[in-house]
Structures are given as structure tokens and as C-alpha cells.
Design an enzyme around this catalytic site. Structure first.
Site, short mmCIF file in Angstrom:
data_model
loop_
_atom_site.label_atom_id
_atom_site.label_comp_id
_atom_site.label_asym_id
_atom_site.label_seq_id
_atom_site.Cartn_x
_atom_site.Cartn_y
_atom_site.Cartn_z
N GLU A 1 6.51 -6.30 2.37
CA GLU A 1 5.42 -6.72 1.50
C GLU A 1 5.07 -8.17 1.82
O GLU A 1 5.93 -9.05 1.77
CB GLU A 1 5.81 -6.58 0.03
CG GLU A 1 4.87 -7.24 -0.97
CD GLU A 1 3.42 -6.83 -0.81
OE1 GLU A 1 2.54 -7.72 -0.80
OE2 GLU A 1 3.16 -5.61 -0.70
N CYS B 1 -4.91 -3.22 -11.65
CA CYS B 1 -5.95 -2.89 -12.63
C CYS B 1 -5.87 -3.78 -13.86
O CYS B 1 -6.85 -3.93 -14.59
CB CYS B 1 -5.83 -1.43 -13.05
SG CYS B 1 -5.97 -0.24 -11.70
#
Length: 465
Positions: free
Chosen positions: A44, A54
Site C-alpha cells: 500500500e 465514501c
């Protein structure tokens, strides 16, 4: 070439991307196989793993008070489950023939190769940044990751002025406009389309436009930003269109996203017309036995139109990860496709859609009828009943449901789930009218608004046959 030689019988799974799809896949694969059977290495490039992108607009707007509330599982929690998650490490190259990836430590610049037996690509999507003067100036922000959200909040904390311009009026643009209003900013939204929320038909988008202006947001439609203007300090001071300038102390780009598939393209993996990776029903990259892909970097089958689409949503990404992890772990699972369901809000206005818009139906070569009705969230006589508008599309001759859009107040948005199930089941609007839905005056009129729209659509189908 079997790269597991030298590691006994234990296989190695490499995951590129530490958010929803990637870490759902890693976690599910770990449930399926122990660390003695399967080594899992995940890369990552950011500072955070397994978080809700979101939720970023609500964090920026203050409804969510702490960043860490958006993090579902920390890197330490993943490592405690025998997943070797390497943060701040960016994969620079995929060597498909050699079954290995080249990764670079973001902070030190050190590079190394890691071999794999199985590979999961979950590189997500990147915000669209228009190629125009000034777009990289301090004070101009995309909002896709927690790092992006933190950078925006840092700018808001440092900025003395209270003028914000949001470029784009899709989901992110609308949500960020509300967030900035909540922060006390004067907000202007510059939108290329005739109405906000291009995921709706223009007649439904008009309802969103009215709600946004009612909040004090200045809407500039049918306009495209051509450059970002900077002051003597190099920071943003305004955005310009062909006809006007709009002062800005901060600019947020809400134009949309594209699949982040640069690695995949260079590696020669198959991409679709939206530049997303193409997979089979098991989320395996087409033509590659030991490579899977999921999340915002893939294209998925639209079950209504039968065409491939790119839809960047965390709901899909988590499902993709579950399917991938099951298959990597030796089980069997599939992801059949989507119907395009989404829901959002502007303050108390709820906005939802599923299936096809009118232009989607035309693009797919479908003949259709429409029906639009106005109803209420509860029985009209019950306190708190609020208005909603429902628009429904049905195939002209067959009556097959094609799409539903809903705009209204409390209790409106999640009604779209009724239509999402009906679309998935391939129901006709006539069949929908007899659905046995829950009723009591505090929850619905005796005829639910979605069923009222289905009745009207049925009449339109009969009239057009």
C-alpha cells in the site's frame, strides 16, 4: 515458472493495494488458508489501510469528527492476522512472465523484487485532474484517499479566506459542496452539464439543482473551467471559464475518477473501453490463470444493458475482494455483475438511482417508456410525511424494468433498493405492482411510491405496445 520453489509447499499471494478490495481479498484468503499454507504480502503506497473513502466528505464537513473513525482495520490488525502489509510501498512494475513485482519504498526510495504464485491487483481509481494551467497550484485538491482528505483539511485550517469552488457536480462534487457549506464557506459549483448529478436524467437533476441553490450554493452550469489562476504567493486565487472568473481560496476537484490501471496496461493485461481491467465471473483477469483484480480498477457487467461499465463504489470493491479471496483460497465464488445502484444526499435531500438513465437506454439500443410520479414517504396524514419524486424507465414492448431514480426527503433514498432487487430479478413493471411490501402509516402510503410509479409505467407500456 513456479516461483514457490524454495518455500516448500507454501504459496505466496501478493496483493497490490491496501484498501477495500485488496485487503478484503487478503483477509478472506487468510480465512481459507493458514499461514503455513499461504503467505500473504500486500503493498500500500499510502499511510492508511482498509478505510471508507465514501466517508471522506462527511469527515471534511464535520459530521464524522475523527479520521480514524473511517478506518475499518489498521495495518497492525492485518499483520496480527499473518498478513504482511507493507505501508508506504508502491508497486512500480508487474513482471507477468517472471511472476514478480517491483516495489519501491516511498520514503527511502529503496526498490526490491517480490515473487508471487498468485497476484491480486486492487489499485483503485485516480481522481480526474484536467490538463490545464494552475491545476497543481497549492490550494487545489482532489479527494480520493484519506491522505487527500487530510491535505484538504490542513488547507482549510491554514486558509484565511472563506471562498471555495468545487469543479464538477457528480457525487463527490455535490457531497464536497455540502461539506464546505457546513464548514462555513461560500461555495460555487462549476458544472459542465446542464444540471448537477449527471448520473440522473436532467429532469431529476433539476430537483437537486433547486436544493443546492436553496442551501446558498452558487451553481454555474454549462460551464467548463479552463484554468486555475494564482496569486503572487503561487496559491490559487480563482478559477476561470471562457466567460468568467470565480474567486477561490480553495478549489476541490469533483470531476470523477478513472481506473488506476497504468501498471496493468504496461504489463500487457487486458483493459476494457473504460480502461478498467477485464475479469471473468470469478474476478480472475481474463487470460491469466494466477492473476485476479477487483475494486475501482476493474470494469463490471451491467446486468440491465449487458455492457461493461466502470463503477467506483466501496460496496462492489468489498464484494470483489470476498470473491477473489475465496477463489485464491481454493473455494468457488462469482461476482455476476451490477445494476448500478447508488444513493447520496445534499443535506436533507436524498438522491438515488439504479439501472439505466434515458441516455443509457438509447445507447444500448433499447426502446423505452418513462413514468414520473410525486408521492410521500409516509401516509399523507401521518406527521413528518415528506415529498418525493420517482422516475421509472421500462422497456417499451416487454415492460421489463430498466431503471429508477428517486429524489426526496427523509425516507426516499433507500427505497431504490426495491428497484435494485427487481432489476436483478429481471422483473417487469407489471409484476412489480404486486410486490408484497411492508406498510404502516409511519413508513409508507398504502401504495408505496415505487409501486405507484410501476403502475404508471405499466399503463405507459400498454399504451405504447
Amino acid at each position: 515458472m513456479n516461483m514457490s520453489l524454495g518455500r516448500g509447499t507454501r504459496e505466496r499471494l501478493v496483493v497490490i493495494g491496501g484498501d477495500a478490495a485488496g485487503m478484503s481479498a487478503a483477509s478472506q484468503a487468510r480465512r481459507m488458508k493458514s499461514a503455513d499454507e499461504l503467505e500473504i504480502v500486500a503493498f500500500e503506497r499510502g499511510h492508511f489501510s482498509s478505510y471508507s473513502a465514501c466517508g471522506i466528505p462527511y469527515w471534511v464537513g464535520g459530521e464524522v469528527s475523527e479520521r480514524d473513525e473511517l478506518i475499518a482495520r489498521t495495518p497492525e490488525e492485518h499483520r496480527a492476522r499473518d498478513i504482511d502489509l507493507r505501508m508506504r510501498t508502491e508497486v512500480m512494475e508487474i513482471d507477468v512472465a517472471g511472476q514478480r513485482v517491483r516495489a519501491r519504498d516511498v520514503d527511502s526510495g529503496a526498490e526490491s523484487w517480490t515473487s508471487y504464485d498468485k497476484l491480486v491487483i486492487a489499485t483503485g481509481a485516480r481522481p480526474i485532474r484536467p490538463d490545464m494551467p494552475g491545476v497543481d497550484a497549492p490550494g487545489v485538491h482532489g479527494v480520493q484517499t484519506l491522505d487527500d482528505g487530510q491535505a484538504l483539511l490542513d488547507t482549510l485550517a491554514r486558509t484565511r479566506g472563506r471562498r471555495a469552488v468545487v469543479v464538477g457536480a457528480g457525487y463527490i462534487g455535490v457531497e464536497m459542496a455540502e461539506a464546505l457549506i457546513n464548514r462555513g464557506y461560500e461555495v460555487t459549483v462549476v458544472n459542465r452539464g446542464s444540471e448537477p448529478m449527471s448520473t440522473l436524467d436532467p429532469d431529476m437533476g433539476r430537483l437537486v439543482h433547486e436544493a443546492m441553490t436553496g442551501l446558498g450554493i452558487t451553481m454555474v452550469d454549462d460551464a467548463e473551467v479552463t484554468k486555475v489562476l494564482t496569486g503572487d504567493d503561487g496559491r490559487v486565487r480563482a478559477v476561470a471559464t471562457e466567460d468568467a472568473e470565480y474567486p477561490a481560496d480553495v478549489v476541490v476537484l469533483g470531476i470523477g475518477v478513472r481506473p488506476e490501471t497504468t501498471l496493468a496496461r504496461v504489463a500487457g493485461l487486458p483493459l476494457g473501453r473504460h480502461q478498467g481491467l477485464l475479469t471473468d465471473l470469478g474476478m480472475r483477469v481474463r487470460g491469466h490463470e494466477n492473476i485476479w483484480a477487483g475494486g475501482d480498477c476493474v470494469e463490471v457487467l451491467d446486468l440491465v444493458s449487458g455492457q461493461e461499465r466502470h463503477i467506483a463504489l466501496g460496496t462492489h470493491a468489498n464484494k470483489h475482494g470476498q470473491v477473489i479471496g475465496t477463489n485464491v483460497g481454493g473455494g468457488y465464488a462469482t461476482f455476476p455483475g451490477v445494476v448500478g445502484t447508488a444513493v447520496s444526499k445534499v443535506c436533507d435531500l436524498e438522491i438515488a438511482r439504479t439501472g439505466l438513465r434515458e441516455k443509457d437506454a438509447r445507447r444500448a439500443g433499447l426502446q423505452y417508456v418513462t413514468a414520473t410520479i410525486e408521492s410521500t414517504s409516509r401516509a399523507g396524514y401521518y406527521p413528518g410525511a415528506s415529498a418525493m419524486t420517482v422516475k421509472m424507465l421500462a422497456e417499451r414492448r416487454t415492460g421489463r424494468l430498466l431503471g429508477v431514480q428517486i429524489v426526496g426527503r427523509e425516507g426516499a433514498g433507500k427505497r431504490v433498493d426495491i428497484a435494485a432487487v427487481a432489476l436483478t430479478a429481471g422483473m417487469t413493471v407489471d409484476r412489480m405492482t404486486s410486490l408484497d411490501l411492508g406498510y404502516a402509516p409511519p413508513f409508507s402510503p398504502v401504495w408505496d411510491p415505487v409501486l405507484v410509479a410501476a403502475r404508471k409505467a405499466t399503463k405507459a407500456v400498454l399504451k405504447g405496445s
